[in-house]
Design a protein around this motif. Structure first.
Motif, PDB file in Angstrom:
ATOM      1  N   SER A  18       0.831  -1.212   0.000  1.00 43.52           N
ATOM      2  CA  SER A  18       0.000   0.000   0.000  1.00 43.52           C
ATOM      3  C   SER A  18       0.862   1.257   0.000  1.00 43.52           C
ATOM      4  CB  SER A  18      -0.931  -0.012   1.213  1.00 43.52           C
ATOM      5  OG  SER A  18      -1.782  -1.143   1.197  1.00 43.52           O
ATOM      6  N   ALA A  19       1.967   1.223   0.743  1.00 40.73           N
ATOM      7  CA  ALA A  19       2.860   2.387   0.787  1.00 40.73           C
ATOM      8  C   ALA A  19       3.444   2.697  -0.580  1.00 40.73           C
ATOM      9  CB  ALA A  19       3.979   2.141   1.792  1.00 40.73           C
ATOM     10  N   SER A  20       3.636   1.665  -1.402  1.00 40.28           N
ATOM     11  CA  SER A  20       4.217   1.884  -2.728  1.00 40.28           C
ATOM     12  C   SER A  20       3.293   2.658  -3.663  1.00 40.28           C
ATOM     13  CB  SER A  20       4.580   0.540  -3.369  1.00 40.28           C
ATOM     14  OG  SER A  20       3.420  -0.154  -3.800  1.00 40.28           O
ATOM     15  N   LEU A  21       2.023   2.815  -3.288  1.00 40.33           N
ATOM     16  CA  LEU A  21       1.108   3.623  -4.102  1.00 40.33           C
ATOM     17  C   LEU A  21       1.549   5.085  -4.167  1.00 40.33           C
ATOM     18  CD1 LEU A  21      -2.392   2.246  -3.006  1.00 40.33           C
ATOM     19  CD2 LEU A  21      -1.066   1.665  -5.046  1.00 40.33           C
ATOM     20  N   SER A  22       2.393   5.507  -3.226  1.00 37.62           N
ATOM     21  CA  SER A  22       2.899   6.877  -3.271  1.00 37.62           C
ATOM     22  C   SER A  22       3.649   7.143  -4.568  1.00 37.62           C
ATOM     23  CB  SER A  22       3.822   7.151  -2.076  1.00 37.62           C
ATOM     24  OG  SER A  22       5.019   6.390  -2.176  1.00 37.62           O
ATOM     25  N   ILE A  23       4.258   6.110  -5.140  1.00 38.50           N
ATOM     26  CA  ILE A  23       4.967   6.265  -6.412  1.00 38.50           C
ATOM     27  C   ILE A  23       3.974   6.545  -7.530  1.00 38.50           C
ATOM     28  CG2 ILE A  23       6.479   5.105  -8.057  1.00 38.50           C
ATOM     29  CD1 ILE A  23       7.576   3.460  -5.718  1.00 38.50           C
ATOM     30  N   VAL A  24       2.862   5.844  -7.518  1.00 40.28           N
ATOM     31  CA  VAL A  24       1.832   6.030  -8.556  1.00 40.28           C
ATOM     32  C   VAL A  24       1.214   7.421  -8.447  1.00 40.28           C
ATOM     33  CG1 VAL A  24      -0.330   5.129  -9.494  1.00 40.28           C
ATOM     34  CG2 VAL A  24       1.380   3.553  -8.540  1.00 40.28           C
ATOM     35  N   VAL A  25       0.872   7.827  -7.227  1.00 32.33           N
ATOM     36  CA  VAL A  25       0.285   9.155  -7.018  1.00 32.33           C
ATOM     37  C   VAL A  25       1.270  10.245  -7.449  1.00 32.33           C
ATOM     38  CG1 VAL A  25      -0.629  10.766  -5.305  1.00 32.33           C
ATOM     39  CG2 VAL A  25      -1.183   8.332  -5.150  1.00 32.33           C
ATOM     40  N   SER A  26       2.519  10.083  -7.066  1.00 33.00           N
ATOM     41  CA  SER A  26       3.525  11.084  -7.424  1.00 33.00           C
ATOM     42  C   SER A  26       3.718  11.140  -8.931  1.00 33.00           C
ATOM     43  CB  SER A  26       4.855  10.763  -6.739  1.00 33.00           C
ATOM     44  OG  SER A  26       4.719  10.766  -5.335  1.00 33.00           O
ATOM     45  N   ALA A  27       3.722   9.978  -9.587  1.00 30.84           N
ATOM     46  CA  ALA A  27       3.861   9.958 -11.045  1.00 30.84           C
ATOM     47  C   ALA A  27       2.730  10.741 -11.705  1.00 30.84           C
ATOM     48  CB  ALA A  27       3.878   8.514 -11.543  1.00 30.84           C
ATOM     49  N   TRP A  28       1.518  10.597 -11.179  1.00 30.18           N
ATOM     50  CA  TRP A  28       0.384  11.361 -11.722  1.00 30.18           C
ATOM     51  C   TRP A  28       0.657  12.859 -11.648  1.00 30.18           C
ATOM     52  CZ3 TRP A  28      -4.484  10.729 -13.925  1.00 30.18           C
ATOM     53  CH2 TRP A  28      -5.293  11.875 -13.924  1.00 30.18           C
ATOM     54  N   PHE A  29       1.091  13.345 -10.498  1.00 32.69           N
ATOM     55  CA  PHE A  29       1.246  14.786 -10.339  1.00 32.69           C
ATOM     56  C   PHE A  29       2.491  15.329 -11.020  1.00 32.69           C
ATOM     57  CE2 PHE A  29      -1.840  13.917  -6.992  1.00 32.69           C
ATOM     58  CZ  PHE A  29      -2.786  14.894  -7.308  1.00 32.69           C
ATOM     59  N   PHE A  30       3.508  14.484 -11.206  1.00 26.59           N
ATOM     60  CA  PHE A  30       4.610  14.912 -12.068  1.00 26.59           C
ATOM     61  C   PHE A  30       4.086  15.139 -13.479  1.00 26.59           C
ATOM     62  CE2 PHE A  30       7.772  12.902  -9.049  1.00 26.59           C
ATOM     63  CZ  PHE A  30       8.446  14.088  -8.790  1.00 26.59           C
ATOM     64  N   HIS A  83      -0.161  13.473 -19.855  1.00 29.79           N
ATOM     65  CA  HIS A  83       1.068  13.039 -19.201  1.00 29.79           C
ATOM     66  C   HIS A  83       0.773  12.449 -17.818  1.00 29.79           C
ATOM     67  CE1 HIS A  83       2.819  15.554 -22.350  1.00 29.79           C
ATOM     68  NE2 HIS A  83       3.976  14.952 -22.126  1.00 29.79           N
ATOM     69  N   ALA A  84      -0.188  13.023 -17.126  1.00 24.89           N
ATOM     70  CA  ALA A  84      -0.557  12.500 -15.808  1.00 24.89           C
ATOM     71  C   ALA A  84      -1.088  11.079 -15.918  1.00 24.89           C
ATOM     72  CB  ALA A  84      -1.586  13.410 -15.152  1.00 24.89           C
ATOM     73  N   ILE A  85      -1.971  10.847 -16.870  1.00 18.39           N
ATOM     74  CA  ILE A  85      -2.581   9.531 -17.033  1.00 18.39           C
ATOM     75  C   ILE A  85      -1.534   8.492 -17.415  1.00 18.39           C
ATOM     76  CG2 ILE A  85      -4.183   8.184 -18.447  1.00 18.39           C
ATOM     77  CD1 ILE A  85      -5.943  10.713 -18.613  1.00 18.39           C
ATOM     78  N   VAL A  86      -0.706   8.821 -18.380  1.00 14.40           N
ATOM     79  CA  VAL A  86       0.290   7.860 -18.854  1.00 14.40           C
ATOM     80  C   VAL A  86       1.313   7.562 -17.755  1.00 14.40           C
ATOM     81  CG1 VAL A  86       2.117   7.435 -20.528  1.00 14.40           C
ATOM     82  CG2 VAL A  86      -0.018   8.505 -21.259  1.00 14.40           C
ATOM     83  N   ALA A  87       1.776   8.593 -17.056  1.00 13.31           N
ATOM     84  CA  ALA A  87       2.789   8.388 -16.008  1.00 13.31           C
ATOM     85  C   ALA A  87       2.241   7.515 -14.881  1.00 13.31           C
ATOM     86  CB  ALA A  87       3.258   9.733 -15.469  1.00 13.31           C
ATOM     87  N   ALA A  88       1.039   7.800 -14.419  1.00 10.73           N
ATOM     88  CA  ALA A  88       0.451   7.008 -13.333  1.00 10.73           C
ATOM     89  C   ALA A  88       0.159   5.582 -13.788  1.00 10.73           C
ATOM     90  CB  ALA A  88      -0.824   7.675 -12.827  1.00 10.73           C
ATOM     91  N   PHE A  89      -0.295   5.428 -15.034  1.00 10.63           N
ATOM     92  CA  PHE A  89      -0.587   4.086 -15.541  1.00 10.63           C
ATOM     93  C   PHE A  89       0.690   3.252 -15.612  1.00 10.63           C
ATOM     94  CE2 PHE A  89      -1.031   0.923 -18.896  1.00 10.63           C
ATOM     95  CZ  PHE A  89      -2.217   0.307 -18.538  1.00 10.63           C
ATOM     96  N   ALA A  90       1.759   3.841 -16.152  1.00  3.38           N
ATOM     97  CA  ALA A  90       3.020   3.109 -16.257  1.00  3.38           C
ATOM     98  C   ALA A  90       3.537   2.709 -14.874  1.00  3.38           C
ATOM     99  CB  ALA A  90       4.057   3.950 -16.996  1.00  3.38           C
ATOM    100  N   ALA A  91       3.460   3.630 -13.913  1.00  2.00           N
ATOM    101  CA  ALA A  91       3.908   3.315 -12.554  1.00  2.00           C
ATOM    102  C   ALA A  91       3.019   2.253 -11.919  1.00  2.00           C
ATOM    103  CB  ALA A  91       3.906   4.577 -11.694  1.00  2.00           C
ATOM    104  N   ALA A  92       1.749   2.219 -12.295  1.00  2.00           N
ATOM    105  CA  ALA A  92       0.815   1.245 -11.714  1.00  2.00           C
ATOM    106  C   ALA A  92       1.071  -0.169 -12.214  1.00  2.00           C
ATOM    107  CB  ALA A  92      -0.623   1.656 -12.018  1.00  2.00           C
ATOM    108  N   VAL A  93       1.449  -0.322 -13.493  1.00  4.03           N
ATOM    109  CA  VAL A  93       1.483  -1.659 -14.095  1.00  4.03           C
ATOM    110  C   VAL A  93       2.886  -2.189 -14.339  1.00  4.03           C
ATOM    111  CG1 VAL A  93      -0.729  -1.197 -15.241  1.00  4.03           C
ATOM    112  CG2 VAL A  93       1.407  -0.850 -16.510  1.00  4.03           C
ATOM    113  N   TRP A  94       3.933  -1.362 -14.163  1.00  9.06           N
ATOM    114  CA  TRP A  94       5.261  -1.858 -14.509  1.00  9.06           C
ATOM    115  C   TRP A  94       5.681  -2.977 -13.563  1.00  9.06           C
ATOM    116  CZ3 TRP A  94       7.583  -1.767 -18.834  1.00  9.06           C
ATOM    117  CH2 TRP A  94       8.929  -2.140 -18.926  1.00  9.06           C
ATOM    118  N   PHE A  95       6.147  -4.076 -14.151  1.00 12.18           N
ATOM    119  CA  PHE A  95       6.356  -5.319 -13.399  1.00 12.18           C
ATOM    120  C   PHE A  95       7.399  -5.184 -12.293  1.00 12.18           C
ATOM    121  CE2 PHE A  95       9.589  -5.316 -16.608  1.00 12.18           C
ATOM    122  CZ  PHE A  95      10.652  -6.070 -16.127  1.00 12.18           C
TER     123      PHE A  95
END
Length: 542
Positions: free
Chosen positions: A150-162, A170-182
């Motif tokens: 759950s703590a790792s979701l901070s990376i996804v949230v941060s990617a969105w706002f970057f 850019h927000a959608i693509v960045a958060a999606f990539a951070a969400a699904v990258w293996f």
């Protein structure tokens, strides 16, 4: 100096809230705007991106859906009982378990005092809750993994706002990539310093950049200090981030340092509460690993090892992330600099492990995602591609992630490492007849901790490296046999075992199978009193 807050030419910047905590709260609301003021870029509006983003009133914010996707993938990874590295058990969960008054395996790092108490103290709460929910060791293992995931979701949230600093696309693509990258999913649930430090550094980078407020700088400084305590080898990367964020505004260093000092004082108090000298673990760690070369005992590789690792893990597909990173570097030069400094620094350290550069991996993916979002806008400019641009790029990220997750032998090993040991441990732990277990030439580091293995039942270790067992191991097994009625050994060692031990279940443990051998009857602990596992580890220096 160009930074992430610079919008593309012809596009108005996206407005966002002035607080990372508010970011996360708003992302969970069922509204189509951020703070009521976020607007789509002119290009997005003209090209009908609202149909993709779903920003009209009453629709879920896309970040909400992306967080659910990321959480689902990470929870699934947390439930999968793999153990990538022994440290996640014996340096963090086992000490947390001992904090709660239970018996546990004590490694040389803790005997020498080269580990800090910050992470075990944080994990003690989840370990205690897990022990109450699911006694028997499984809960104490699982709940901390769920918390880490759950703590790792901070990376996804941060990617969105970057990304949101550039455009909604850019927000959608960045958060999606951070969400699904293996790779981000793989390490997310593991209770290790690297993923937990990364989960702090990435949001800190968001807070301390793009004309931050004094409060954001102080919070960011605290997050960076906590990350330093989790993984002090990230210090060069943290320094580059801090200096880059304050390069043109040196007064920003004051709240940044103040927040960091406050966090360090807190971690020092935790050390004191455990009777340890604050940060003595840091000095001891540097002394043992740099002066005494203890880390090299676990393997030495050349400086090029990480680059070779990337080539193996990403294979020929590495061309796409590299092209995207090149493109995204103009949006996030500081993030790329931090990732490269971290990679270079760890390449200079003789002992290397894949997890050590996890921060670099996470930042590379965010930068690459920002670059790939430019491709979305490029495709939208072409007739006939406007509707499919975003699905093509996000689908490409998903397809690449799924393909590479099991493409290399190393990745397949990471996903399955420790699963066989967990199965054997569950069988032993639930065995009501077991009154003592001996590990016969099977390394304890390959097993999932004392509580999951035997609970309160005595645990013995018969190792050839033990000075008391050297050259007489089979004879010693015969002499100590009354102390245990279960043995965990390799099938090749079956000829050494007493005749009344019969083979039960087998599973892969490390690079080969290990099996449970059982006999009926009771146990006399005095027969192997000198071979209780912690006493054996002291003699071996492990």
């Amino acid at each position: 100096m160009l930074w992430l807050g610079c919008a593309r030419a012809g596009e108005p910047p996206v407005t966002h809230l002035k607080g990372f905590a508010r970011y996360l709260v708003v992302s969970m609301l069922l509204h189509g705007t951020i703070g009521g003021t976020m607007t789509s870029t002119g290009a997005d509006v003209a090209r009908g991106s609202t149909a993709v983003a779903g920003t009209s009133a009453g629709r879920r914010h896309p970040l909400f859906a992306l967080l659910l996707l990321a959480l689902g993938l990470r929870l699934a990874a947390a439930l999968w009982p793999n153990v990538m590295y022994p440290d996640e058990i014996f340096q963090y969960l086992e000490p947390a378990w001992r904090m709660l008054g239970h018996d546990g395996i004590l490694t040389w790092e803790w005997r020498e005092g080269i580990r800090g108490w910050f992470l075990p103290t944080l994990l003690a709460g989840p370990v205690a809750v897990g022990g109450l929910i699911a006694p028997g060791g499984e809960g104490a293992f699982l709940v901390p993994r769920l918390v880490a995931a759950s703590a790792s979701l901070s990376i996804v949230v941060s990617a969105w706002f970057f990304g949101a600093r550039i455009s909604r696309t850019h927000a959608i693509v960045a958060a999606f990539a951070a969400a699904v990258w293996f790779e981000l999913i793989l390490l997310a649930p593991h209770t290790l310093g690297e993923p937990l430090a990364t989960a702090l550094i990435v949001p800190a980078a968001l807070l301390v950049t793009d004309r931050p407020s004094q409060r954001h700088l102080a919070i960011g400084g605290a997050l960076l200090a906590f990350a330093f305590v989790c993984r002090f080898q990230y210090a060069p990367a943290i320094a580059v981030l801090a200096l880059g964020a304050c390069w043109m505004r040196w007064r920003n260093l004051i709240p940044l340092i103040a927040g960091g000092l406050a966090a360090l004082v807190l971690t020092a108090m935790i050390d004191l509460a455990h009777g340890a000298v604050p940060f003595a673990w840091l000095i001891g760690n540097i002394k043992e690993n740099l002066l005494h070369d203890r880390a090299t005992e676990f393997g030495v590789t050349p400086p090029s090892a990480y680059l070779v690792n990337f080539l193996i893990v990403w294979s020929a597909a590495i061309v796409l992330p590299l092209a995207a990173i090149w493109r995204g570097s103009r949006h996030a030069p500081l993030l790329l600099a931090v990732a490269l400094v971290n990679l270079v620094f760890h390449s200079l350290i003789a002992h290397k492990e894949y997890r050590f550069v996890f921060l670099s991996v996470a930042l590379f993916i965010i930068v690459a995602a920002l670059g790939s979002a430019d491709w979305v806008q490029w495709l939208r400019a072409k007739p006939g591609w406007r509707r499919w641009a975003l699905p093509i790029v996000t689908g490409g990220w998903a397809l690449l992630s799924v393909t590479l997750a099991g493409a290399s032998e190393g990745m397949r090993d990471y996903w399955t490492r420790g699963v066989g040991a967990a199965r054997l441990a569950a069988e032993l732990r639930s065995d009501p007849q077991m009154c003592g277990l001996a590990l016969y030439n099977v390394r304890f580091q390959l097993l999932p901790g004392r509580e999951r293995l035997v609970g309160t039942v005595p645990l013995y270790a018969l190792e050839p490296a033990d000075p008391l067992a050297e050259l007489i191991l089979p004879l010693l097994l015969q002499a100590t046999m009354p102390a245990f009625n279960r043995i965990l050994a390799r099938p090749a060692a079956a000829g050494d075992l007493p005749a009344d031990f019969s083979r039960q279940s087998c599973a892969r443990v490390g690079i080969a199978d290990a099996c449970i051998y059982a006999r009926s009857g009771t146990c006399d602990a005095s027969a192997a009193a000198a071979f209780v596992i912690n006493d054996v580890l002291v003699r071996m220096g492990h």
